[in-house]
Design a protein around this motif. Structure first.
Motif, mmCIF file in Angstrom:
data_model
loop_
_atom_site.group_PDB
_atom_site.id
_atom_site.type_symbol
_atom_site.label_atom_id
_atom_site.label_comp_id
_atom_site.label_asym_id
_atom_site.label_seq_id
_atom_site.Cartn_x
_atom_site.Cartn_y
_atom_site.Cartn_z
ATOM 1 N N ASN A 113 0.811 -1.214 0.000
ATOM 2 C CA ASN A 113 0.000 0.000 0.000
ATOM 3 C C ASN A 113 0.846 1.265 0.000
ATOM 4 N N ASN A 117 3.331 3.949 -1.737
ATOM 5 C CA ASN A 117 3.672 4.451 -3.069
ATOM 6 C C ASN A 117 4.745 5.531 -3.052
ATOM 7 N N ARG A 153 8.995 8.770 -5.110
ATOM 8 C CA ARG A 153 7.755 8.084 -5.481
ATOM 9 C C ARG A 153 8.097 6.815 -6.250
ATOM 10 N N SER A 159 -0.307 7.405 -1.100
ATOM 11 C CA SER A 159 -0.790 8.009 -2.332
ATOM 12 C C SER A 159 0.365 8.423 -3.229
ATOM 13 N N GLN A 160 0.126 8.349 -4.541
ATOM 14 C CA GLN A 160 1.120 8.822 -5.509
ATOM 15 C C GLN A 160 0.921 10.300 -5.830
ATOM 16 N N LEU A 161 -0.098 10.917 -5.242
ATOM 17 C CA LEU A 161 -0.472 12.256 -5.673
ATOM 18 C C LEU A 161 -0.206 13.347 -4.644
ATOM 19 N N THR A 162 -0.219 12.990 -3.365
ATOM 20 C CA THR A 162 -0.096 14.021 -2.346
ATOM 21 C C THR A 162 1.326 14.558 -2.271
ATOM 22 N N SER A 179 0.961 13.814 4.484
ATOM 23 C CA SER A 179 0.864 12.858 3.373
ATOM 24 C C SER A 179 1.254 11.440 3.791
#
Length: 124
Positions: A30, A32, A52, A100-103, A110
């Motif tokens: 889980n 990333n 990342r 998350s890959q975006l935060t 994050s």
């Protein structure tokens, strides 16, 4: 749950090098991204570097050109190579795992999981 264990800290003279390791175990599927933060006495915990799994790498301005973050997938380990160390790099260094890959990786919010930290002391 993800468990993170940092190692590699110690005492070094200014201009020297250290390599920190962050070993992950548990539900690492889980995760990333991983970030390194540091906290000096009396100061806020601050972002140092982040990586990342999709390939992005980020550094704080204060460490650009001196620190390098990398990852060994087979060992579930993220490294922080620190060169040209300065007394102001003295702090407890923490690694953290983000789902998350975006935060934004420079934000403490994050990250879901944190290690217990490893002390880095740079003498002048």
């Amino acid at each position: 749950q993800v468990q993170l264990v940092e190692s590699g800290g110690g005492l070094v003279q200014a201009g020297g090098s250290l390599r920190l390791s962050c070993a992950a175990s548990g539900r690492t599927g889980n995760t990333n991204a991983v970030g390194w933060f540091r906290q000096a006495p009396g100061r806020e915990r601050e972002f140092v570097a982040g990586i990342r799994w999709s390939g992005g790498i980020y550094y704080a301005d204060s460490v650009k050109g001196r620190f390098t973050i990398s990852r060994d997938n087979a060992k579930n380990t993220v490294y922080l190579q620190m060169n040209s160390l300065k007394p102001e790099d003295t702090a407890i260094y923490y690694c953290a795992a983000a789902p998350s890959q975006l935060t934004p990786l420079f934000l403490k919010a994050s990250y879901d999981y944190w290690g217990q930290g490893t002390q880095v002391t740079v003498s002048s």
